[in-house]
Write a protein that holds these residues in place. Structure first.
Motif, mmCIF file in Angstrom:
data_model
loop_
_atom_site.group_PDB
_atom_site.id
_atom_site.type_symbol
_atom_site.label_atom_id
_atom_site.label_comp_id
_atom_site.label_asym_id
_atom_site.label_seq_id
_atom_site.Cartn_x
_atom_site.Cartn_y
_atom_site.Cartn_z
ATOM 1 N N ILE A 190 0.859 -1.180 0.000
ATOM 2 C CA ILE A 190 0.000 0.000 0.000
ATOM 3 C C ILE A 190 0.898 1.233 0.000
ATOM 4 O O ILE A 190 1.760 1.377 0.870
ATOM 5 N N TRP A 191 0.692 2.101 -0.978
ATOM 6 C CA TRP A 191 1.477 3.330 -1.102
ATOM 7 C C TRP A 191 0.583 4.534 -0.842
ATOM 8 O O TRP A 191 -0.586 4.560 -1.213
ATOM 9 N N LEU A 192 1.166 5.548 -0.225
ATOM 10 C CA LEU A 192 0.475 6.814 0.037
ATOM 11 C C LEU A 192 1.304 7.945 -0.546
ATOM 12 O O LEU A 192 2.516 8.026 -0.316
ATOM 13 N N GLU A 193 0.648 8.807 -1.309
ATOM 14 C CA GLU A 193 1.343 9.972 -1.853
ATOM 15 C C GLU A 193 0.402 11.172 -1.873
ATOM 16 O O GLU A 193 -0.814 11.021 -2.004
ATOM 17 N N ARG A 194 0.964 12.329 -1.735
ATOM 18 C CA ARG A 194 0.178 13.554 -1.804
ATOM 19 C C ARG A 194 -0.045 13.923 -3.259
ATOM 20 O O ARG A 194 0.880 13.881 -4.079
ATOM 21 N N GLN A 195 -1.261 14.285 -3.616
ATOM 22 C CA GLN A 195 -1.562 14.659 -4.991
ATOM 23 C C GLN A 195 -0.992 16.035 -5.263
ATOM 24 O O GLN A 195 -1.309 17.003 -4.589
ATOM 25 N N GLN A 196 -0.142 16.104 -6.287
ATOM 26 C CA GLN A 196 0.509 17.353 -6.641
ATOM 27 C C GLN A 196 -0.324 18.095 -7.673
ATOM 28 O O GLN A 196 -0.572 17.577 -8.771
ATOM 29 N N LYS A 197 -0.765 19.277 -7.339
ATOM 30 C CA LYS A 197 -1.610 20.056 -8.230
ATOM 31 C C LYS A 197 -0.882 20.415 -9.516
ATOM 32 O O LYS A 197 0.224 20.955 -9.495
ATOM 33 N N GLY A 198 -1.510 20.079 -10.653
ATOM 34 C CA GLY A 198 -0.968 20.446 -11.949
ATOM 35 C C GLY A 198 0.179 19.586 -12.430
ATOM 36 O O GLY A 198 0.722 19.810 -13.497
ATOM 37 N N ARG A 199 0.573 18.566 -11.662
ATOM 38 C CA ARG A 199 1.717 17.761 -12.069
ATOM 39 C C ARG A 199 1.402 16.278 -12.094
ATOM 40 O O ARG A 199 2.294 15.472 -12.298
ATOM 41 N N SER A 200 0.176 15.913 -11.891
ATOM 42 C CA SER A 200 -0.161 14.502 -11.775
ATOM 43 C C SER A 200 -0.393 13.879 -13.143
ATOM 44 O O SER A 200 -1.072 14.443 -13.994
ATOM 45 N N ILE A 201 0.187 12.677 -13.351
ATOM 46 C CA ILE A 201 -0.065 11.966 -14.595
ATOM 47 C C ILE A 201 -1.504 11.476 -14.649
ATOM 48 O O ILE A 201 -1.985 11.058 -15.702
ATOM 49 N N ARG A 202 -2.203 11.548 -13.521
ATOM 50 C CA ARG A 202 -3.614 11.164 -13.512
ATOM 51 C C ARG A 202 -4.487 12.201 -14.213
ATOM 52 O O ARG A 202 -5.653 11.949 -14.484
ATOM 53 N N ASP A 203 -3.939 13.380 -14.487
ATOM 54 C CA ASP A 203 -4.692 14.410 -15.192
ATOM 55 C C ASP A 203 -4.645 14.225 -16.709
ATOM 56 O O ASP A 203 -5.342 14.923 -17.435
ATOM 57 N N VAL A 204 -3.813 13.306 -17.178
ATOM 58 C CA VAL A 204 -3.690 13.044 -18.616
ATOM 59 C C VAL A 204 -4.891 12.213 -19.072
ATOM 60 O O VAL A 204 -5.302 11.287 -18.376
ATOM 61 N N PRO A 205 -5.480 12.498 -20.242
ATOM 62 C CA PRO A 205 -6.713 11.819 -20.668
ATOM 63 C C PRO A 205 -6.495 10.429 -21.280
ATOM 64 O O PRO A 205 -7.273 9.993 -22.120
ATOM 65 N N TYR A 206 -5.440 9.753 -20.896
ATOM 66 C CA TYR A 206 -5.197 8.375 -21.322
ATOM 67 C C TYR A 206 -4.265 7.732 -20.302
ATOM 68 O O TYR A 206 -3.711 8.418 -19.425
ATOM 69 N N LEU A 207 -4.085 6.433 -20.388
ATOM 70 C CA LEU A 207 -3.233 5.729 -19.435
ATOM 71 C C LEU A 207 -1.764 5.978 -19.763
ATOM 72 O O LEU A 207 -1.243 5.505 -20.779
#
Length: 292
Positions: free
Chosen positions: A80-97
């Motif tokens: 289990i990993w925990l990380e703080r979401q970085q505003k404007g820098r997350s690869i999760r904001d990209v519209p594909y995997l």
């Protein structure tokens, strides 16, 4: 009371990828820090990535009502990993995997043909090596000494070489010399090299279009370090006539390192000069010609 968003991930150590994630908001960061690591001096912003132990996971679920239960997946090896979401820098904001941290399962499914790692972490390499030993993947390693001229600027003076690890599916070995040619082509990295490299990784055309447009919008291009400078109305007209391919011929120019996530800094640069109407963004390569 400060608020921040965090990501909990269940990471499958066999397939070396995240298989379950949840995002939750924390209204008391100090309380979360206390659960994970009472000694926060080394990471006062709590921006690192942490492995969460079972007891800590129970405490997080209870304190912040997260309800994260990776045990229901019944996987043999999970962290289990925990990380703080970085505003404007997350690869999760990209519209594909994005392939990052999903390289191995994508390759095993045949959706990714090539993976490259620079100074790869031992645990990551071991995960790929298991499939190399099974004959599913092909692996090549290249070690490139760091030029002597750069040694004085290294953060770690003992780090004297860059180790690149390449993995491909069997039958796709040609992609390794192909990507090496791109990197050795010279002339500075650009959007065309970026597209060719991503095609070898097996990103789709529309994904490459989005990524290149995004990078140009956010940082002004590819290769080198992003900088910016103030220009007045005449300088902006000159740049427009030049197709935004060059800076105006200013007698005096002050450049600043540009961070696309620091909008307040950019605004402050414009505010301090009443003649400035825009910030010109550009990149300078770390490479220097013999005539420099």
């Amino acid at each position: 009371m400060s608020q921040a968003s965090f990501i909990l991930s269940a990471f499958d150590l066999d397939r070396w990828c995240s298989v379950l994630e949840t995002r939750f908001t924390v209204d008391d960061i100090a309380a979360l820090q206390t659960i994970i690591d009472p000694d926060i001096d080394a990471d006062p912003e709590f921006a690192g990535c942490y492995i969460v132990e079972p007891g800590e996971m129970d405490a997080i679920n209870q304190r912040f009502d997260v309800g994260f239960d990776p045990a229901r997946l019944k996987l043999p090896e999970v962290e289990i990993w925990l990380e703080r979401q970085q505003k404007g820098r997350s690869i999760r904001d990209v519209p594909y995997l994005v392939h990052t941290n999903f390289e191995l399962p994508l390759m095993l499914e045949g959706r990714k043909k090539l993976a490259r790692f620079t100074d790869i972490l031992p645990r990551t390499e071991e995960a790929f090596d298991r499939w190399v030993e099974k004959g599913v993947l092909h692996k090549e390693v290249f070690v490139e000494p760091i030029p002597e001229a750069l040694i004085p600027y290294l953060i770690d003076p003992n780090h004297r070489a860059v180790r690149d690890v390449y993995c491909t599916l069997n039958g796709e070995e040609w992609r390794i010399p192909a990507i090496s040619l791109i990197w050795k082509a010279g002339g500075g990295w650009n959007e065309h090299f970026e597209r060719l490299e991503r095609m070898l990784f097996r990103y789709e055309d529309w994904q490459n279009d989005w990524w290149i447009a995004h990078r140009i919008e956010k940082s002004g291009g590819f290769g080198g370090i992003p900088f910016c400078c103030k220009v007045d109305s005449e300088g902006l007209k000159w740049m427009e006539l030049a197709g935004f391919k060059a800076l105006p011929p200013l007698a005096e120019i002050q450049i600043h390192i540009y961070d696309p996530d620091e909008d307040t800094v950019a605004a402050a640069l414009l505010a301090e000069d009443e003649c400035a109407v825009a910030l010109a963004r550009f990149k300078l390569s770390l490479e220097c010609s013999e005539n420099c």
